[in-house]
Write an enzyme that holds these catalytic residues in place. Sequence first.
Site, PDB file in Angstrom:
ATOM      1  N   TRP A 162       0.916  -1.042   0.131  1.00  0.00           N
ATOM      2  CA  TRP A 162      -0.091   0.005  -0.149  1.00  0.00           C
ATOM      3  C   TRP A 162       0.897   1.384   0.016  1.00  0.00           C
ATOM      4  O   TRP A 162       1.658   1.261   0.726  1.00  0.00           O
ATOM      5  CB  TRP A 162      -0.902   0.065   1.393  1.00  0.00           C
ATOM      6  CG  TRP A 162      -1.531   1.229   1.140  1.00  0.00           C
ATOM      7  CD1 TRP A 162      -2.609   1.654   0.495  1.00  0.00           C
ATOM      8  CD2 TRP A 162      -1.321   2.280   2.425  1.00  0.00           C
ATOM      9  NE1 TRP A 162      -3.309   2.834   0.929  1.00  0.00           N
ATOM     10  CE2 TRP A 162      -2.461   3.371   2.122  1.00  0.00           C
ATOM     11  CE3 TRP A 162      -0.262   2.685   2.949  1.00  0.00           C
ATOM     12  CZ2 TRP A 162      -2.452   4.662   2.633  1.00  0.00           C
ATOM     13  CZ3 TRP A 162      -0.383   3.648   3.877  1.00  0.00           C
ATOM     14  CH2 TRP A 162      -1.327   4.855   3.343  1.00  0.00           C
ATOM     15  N   ASP A 178     -15.138  12.337  -2.021  1.00  0.00           N
ATOM     16  CA  ASP A 178     -14.620  11.143  -1.702  1.00  0.00           C
ATOM     17  C   ASP A 178     -15.304  10.425  -0.455  1.00  0.00           C
ATOM     18  O   ASP A 178     -16.557  10.864  -0.119  1.00  0.00           O
ATOM     19  CB  ASP A 178     -13.134  11.163  -1.333  1.00  0.00           C
ATOM     20  CG  ASP A 178     -12.322   9.840  -1.829  1.00  0.00           C
ATOM     21  OD1 ASP A 178     -12.578   9.049  -0.672  1.00  0.00           O
ATOM     22  OD2 ASP A 178     -11.670   9.709  -2.770  1.00  0.00           O
ATOM     23  N   ASP A 179     -14.622   9.596   0.444  1.00  0.00           N
ATOM     24  CA  ASP A 179     -15.423   9.136   1.456  1.00  0.00           C
ATOM     25  C   ASP A 179     -16.193  10.007   2.410  1.00  0.00           C
ATOM     26  O   ASP A 179     -15.522  11.092   2.771  1.00  0.00           O
ATOM     27  CB  ASP A 179     -14.331   8.125   2.089  1.00  0.00           C
ATOM     28  CG  ASP A 179     -14.902   6.978   3.193  1.00  0.00           C
ATOM     29  OD1 ASP A 179     -16.038   7.035   3.330  1.00  0.00           O
ATOM     30  OD2 ASP A 179     -13.884   6.309   3.352  1.00  0.00           O
ATOM     31  N   ARG A 191      -9.884  -3.030   7.152  1.00  0.00           N
ATOM     32  CA  ARG A 191      -9.789  -1.549   7.518  1.00  0.00           C
ATOM     33  C   ARG A 191     -10.587  -1.339   8.760  1.00  0.00           C
ATOM     34  O   ARG A 191     -11.748  -1.576   8.810  1.00  0.00           O
ATOM     35  CB  ARG A 191     -10.075  -0.894   6.411  1.00  0.00           C
ATOM     36  CG  ARG A 191      -9.535   0.818   6.170  1.00  0.00           C
ATOM     37  CD  ARG A 191     -10.054   1.332   5.192  1.00  0.00           C
ATOM     38  NE  ARG A 191      -9.571   2.659   5.147  1.00  0.00           N
ATOM     39  CZ  ARG A 191     -10.269   3.758   4.416  1.00  0.00           C
ATOM     40  NH1 ARG A 191     -11.173   3.436   3.461  1.00  0.00           N
ATOM     41  NH2 ARG A 191      -9.768   4.895   4.533  1.00  0.00           N
ATOM     42  N   LYS A 237     -16.026   6.676  -8.250  1.00  0.00           N
ATOM     43  CA  LYS A 237     -14.758   6.179  -7.657  1.00  0.00           C
ATOM     44  C   LYS A 237     -15.206   5.007  -7.113  1.00  0.00           C
ATOM     45  O   LYS A 237     -15.611   5.134  -5.975  1.00  0.00           O
ATOM     46  CB  LYS A 237     -14.113   7.222  -6.844  1.00  0.00           C
ATOM     47  CG  LYS A 237     -12.641   6.673  -6.141  1.00  0.00           C
ATOM     48  CD  LYS A 237     -12.041   7.788  -5.623  1.00  0.00           C
ATOM     49  CE  LYS A 237     -10.872   7.318  -4.909  1.00  0.00           C
ATOM     50  NZ  LYS A 237      -9.753   8.289  -4.090  1.00  0.00           N
ATOM     51  N   TRP A 238     -14.897   3.717  -7.563  1.00  0.00           N
ATOM     52  CA  TRP A 238     -15.157   2.371  -7.290  1.00  0.00           C
ATOM     53  C   TRP A 238     -14.118   1.871  -6.336  1.00  0.00           C
ATOM     54  O   TRP A 238     -13.145   1.438  -6.966  1.00  0.00           O
ATOM     55  CB  TRP A 238     -15.570   1.647  -8.233  1.00  0.00           C
ATOM     56  CG  TRP A 238     -16.228   0.271  -7.805  1.00  0.00           C
ATOM     57  CD1 TRP A 238     -15.845  -0.768  -7.224  1.00  0.00           C
ATOM     58  CD2 TRP A 238     -17.672  -0.203  -8.242  1.00  0.00           C
ATOM     59  NE1 TRP A 238     -16.324  -1.763  -7.052  1.00  0.00           N
ATOM     60  CE2 TRP A 238     -17.625  -1.461  -7.674  1.00  0.00           C
ATOM     61  CE3 TRP A 238     -18.461   0.283  -8.768  1.00  0.00           C
ATOM     62  CZ2 TRP A 238     -18.734  -2.391  -7.772  1.00  0.00           C
ATOM     63  CZ3 TRP A 238     -19.993  -0.467  -8.879  1.00  0.00           C
ATOM     64  CH2 TRP A 238     -19.796  -1.979  -8.422  1.00  0.00           C
ATOM     65  N   ASP A 239     -14.077   2.100  -4.999  1.00  0.00           N
ATOM     66  CA  ASP A 239     -12.937   1.674  -4.140  1.00  0.00           C
ATOM     67  C   ASP A 239     -13.165   0.356  -3.490  1.00  0.00           C
ATOM     68  O   ASP A 239     -14.376  -0.225  -3.677  1.00  0.00           O
ATOM     69  CB  ASP A 239     -13.039   2.746  -2.852  1.00  0.00           C
ATOM     70  CG  ASP A 239     -11.309   2.894  -2.422  1.00  0.00           C
ATOM     71  OD1 ASP A 239     -10.728   1.896  -2.916  1.00  0.00           O
ATOM     72  OD2 ASP A 239     -11.283   3.854  -1.723  1.00  0.00           O
ATOM     73  N   ASN A 288     -11.283  -1.425  -0.601  1.00  0.00           N
ATOM     74  CA  ASN A 288     -10.233  -1.267   0.521  1.00  0.00           C
ATOM     75  C   ASN A 288      -9.886  -2.705   1.184  1.00  0.00           C
ATOM     76  O   ASN A 288      -8.995  -2.700   1.958  1.00  0.00           O
ATOM     77  CB  ASN A 288     -10.591  -0.309   1.522  1.00  0.00           C
ATOM     78  CG  ASN A 288     -10.253   1.144   0.888  1.00  0.00           C
ATOM     79  OD1 ASN A 288      -9.357   1.484   0.570  1.00  0.00           O
ATOM     80  ND2 ASN A 288     -11.303   2.030   0.616  1.00  0.00           N
ATOM     81  N   CYS A 336     -10.411   1.913  -7.829  1.00  0.00           N
ATOM     82  CA  CYS A 336      -9.610   2.099  -6.824  1.00  0.00           C
ATOM     83  C   CYS A 336      -9.461   0.810  -5.762  1.00  0.00           C
ATOM     84  O   CYS A 336     -10.696   0.369  -5.721  1.00  0.00           O
ATOM     85  CB  CYS A 336      -9.800   3.306  -6.114  1.00  0.00           C
ATOM     86  SG  CYS A 336      -8.947   3.750  -4.559  1.00  0.00           S
ATOM     87  N   ASP A 341      -2.325   5.629  -3.183  1.00  0.00           N
ATOM     88  CA  ASP A 341      -2.551   6.390  -2.178  1.00  0.00           C
ATOM     89  C   ASP A 341      -1.470   7.203  -1.652  1.00  0.00           C
ATOM     90  O   ASP A 341      -1.566   8.327  -1.143  1.00  0.00           O
ATOM     91  CB  ASP A 341      -3.102   5.970  -0.965  1.00  0.00           C
ATOM     92  CG  ASP A 341      -4.748   5.344  -1.066  1.00  0.00           C
ATOM     93  OD1 ASP A 341      -5.227   6.001  -1.832  1.00  0.00           O
ATOM     94  OD2 ASP A 341      -5.259   4.689  -0.229  1.00  0.00           O
TER      95      ASP A 341
HETATM   96  C1  GLA Z   1      -9.063   4.481  -0.192  1.00  0.00           C
HETATM   97  C2  GLA Z   1      -8.597   5.221  -1.550  1.00  0.00           C
HETATM   98  C3  GLA Z   1      -8.234   6.484  -0.881  1.00  0.00           C
HETATM   99  C4  GLA Z   1      -9.757   7.193  -0.404  1.00  0.00           C
HETATM  100  C5  GLA Z   1      -9.973   6.355   0.895  1.00  0.00           C
HETATM  101  C6  GLA Z   1     -11.178   6.708   1.682  1.00  0.00           C
HETATM  102  O1  GLA Z   1      -7.888   4.432   0.648  1.00  0.00           O
HETATM  103  O2  GLA Z   1      -7.530   4.863  -2.087  1.00  0.00           O
HETATM  104  O3  GLA Z   1      -8.152   7.377  -2.262  1.00  0.00           O
HETATM  105  O4  GLA Z   1     -10.703   7.199  -1.151  1.00  0.00           O
HETATM  106  O5  GLA Z   1      -9.964   4.813   0.430  1.00  0.00           O
HETATM  107  O6  GLA Z   1     -11.673   6.080   2.494  1.00  0.00           O
END
Ligand code: GLA
Length: 727
Positions: free
Chosen positions: A180, A347-348, A427, A463-465, A467, A513, A535
Amino acid sequence: MKKAISAILMFSCIAFASAAAKDIVISTPGTALVLNAEEGMPLKFCYYGDFTTLSGMKQLRAAGDAIDKNAYPSFGTGNLALPALAVTHNDGNITTDLIVTGVSSTEEAGSVLTVISTKDKVYPLYVDMCYRAYKDTDVIEMWTVIRHTEKKPVVMDRFDSGCLYFRRGDVWVSHLDGEWAAETSIVTEPLKAGMLTVRSYDGARNGQMSHGEIMVSLDGKPRENEGRAVGAALCWSGDYELRVNTDDNRTHSLYAGICAEPVGYVLDPHMDFETPHLAVSYSNEGIGGVSRNFHRYARGTRMHNGSACRDILLNSWEGVYFNINQEGMDGMMSDIASMGGELFVMDDGWFGRKYPRNDDTSSLGDWVVDMRKLPDGIDGLLASARKYGIKFGIWLEPEAISPASELFEKHPDWALKATKRDYNYGRGGTQLLLDLTNPAVQDCIVNMVDTLLTSYPEIAYIKWDANGAVRNFGSPYLKADKQGNMFVDYHRGLESVMKRIRSKYPGIVIQACGGGGGRINYGVMPYFDEYWVSDNTDAYQRLFIQWGTSYFYPSNSLGQHVSAEKNHQTGRVIPLKFRFDVAMTGRLGMEIQPKDMSAEDKDFARKAIRDYKSIRPVVQLGNQYRLISPYEGKNVASMMYVTDDKSRAVFFAYKMEHYMFQQVPRFMAAGLDAGRNYRIRELTVPEGEKPSGLDGAVISGAILMNTGFEVPLDREYASRVYELTAE
Ligand code: GLA
């Protein structure tokens, strides 16, 4: 697999098979793969390299260049080749022995598909070996379709997509390694006796620690524009294994496919199992040539909307993290619009009613606006975007679920979990993954995205994340005897979700993402327009990370953002110009709180964005030439983009370290037309600074490429961007 394709034609019908040798030439404009398909014998791999014909292959044979090894070795044949396929039949037999039964060829739009049908000598197990050769790109895709009519399921312990052989010699490989915030770090090593393995075991994302792509340099240490090289990319978003085996003195063999460990895949009778496509490319113009082939293939064939230029955006993450509110979002939109940006991505942190998303411990699954933060909802945000004349995008992490969510309260059995075991959390110490093997879960994700996009058709970008890794090794949906299938079926589920979303919303831009660059792979490419690279937004480290992604991924797919002066990940302080010049080699964006920027910095950003717009098609769609690698330790890095017709180019150079009496190398351009003169214009020159002496000069392509030119880089983090226009 379509019936027409799997239908077996007899050899006599195949124009390209010579009666004597049964050689089959599968060719692209500049390359050829030659197989030998003699009925009743195993399919053999003979040659992969510069274009050849059947008669050329005769000469290659005479020269001793035919490899003649099993193109898809199976376990248990007595010749002890490392297997690409290993099956436990339902009577317990662990051996498989495949022989050719037929060959067919089908013209497709832009490609030719060749299918070699094989069958086990004893068991009703059939493997079609498929090869798709592109007519306008030097890329061949290979994969297999496996099926059987045994009485009960068989277990496939190994089912690679394909294998390739190289003559043993001074052969080097480059592959991508990482973590990461330090993704796509290039590892280059010579091949020695033994096995090199590159593998992913994340379960959900496969681009963070290593990559399912590999570059093989056949003529010694990798060179950018000279020497023969082969690249291979596994088009798969789940666990994979690439193996390069050297166990004889003649060949190196490359195997690539889904990694089935620690359990195999249970395949029911009469079901087709199509392995992921393995895209391979050969070039005699070095690894740069292979990269350019992959970029062309990605843009022209594989990537969603691959030939389009992408918008310049501001993403809210590093600017405000979870601290979302209407006023703040409005302010950021106003700022990015005033600097010339075209899109704002929230974003988030915007969602969750019963459980507000204030940090990473809750709310995943509850994709409803938190009205405490955004009293006017998404309508309010869209109104702001409209007011400033920009587009609006939104962050989602659809595959994840938090125990503190209304979704989990309703459907606890929708999360992956091993029976009788407690959850392992990801996470935030809480995150779980949804069971994408379950059609009800797939429907829920599709409906959520559908509702969002139908309710707010102005949303232009997602933005389709992703994690989370798979940490809970069980599917509440799959039957007890199919638990091991979850590693594959999760990704088949994801594919199905994306196909459904794409069929209704082809125009929306979707970024893949994966907690940074974890989702950069060729598997999800047909459904996504771009990737978040990492990131880590530190421009210095990004030079290395972006160098790695460029091996296989085209620049218009790579999200590269300018972030705060003091970088949030590394603490490094870097001038704004350098940060822009590094981000400008891909899809430019910003990831910053513009409120904290000085007026002078905002002016510079405005100018840099204007300059970027003037070269955007060259950068995003041009052919990339990597000139000086940051990995070479020369304290500089440099690369350029050139249009197909060589009339325009953009050159980038960076000073990475600086000390007195340091020798800066001369820069040698590549990819230009030697016979034309190019006028040079320097871009992103800060107010009050003079452009370098090259600005306004007219220099021939021959001099720029063969004699070289000097670029003033007189301090640490100095950088230069030149536009070259043919006169
Ligand atoms: C991941 C993404 C970041 C951001 C965070 C939000 O880490 O890579 O760019 O969107 O989540 O929680």
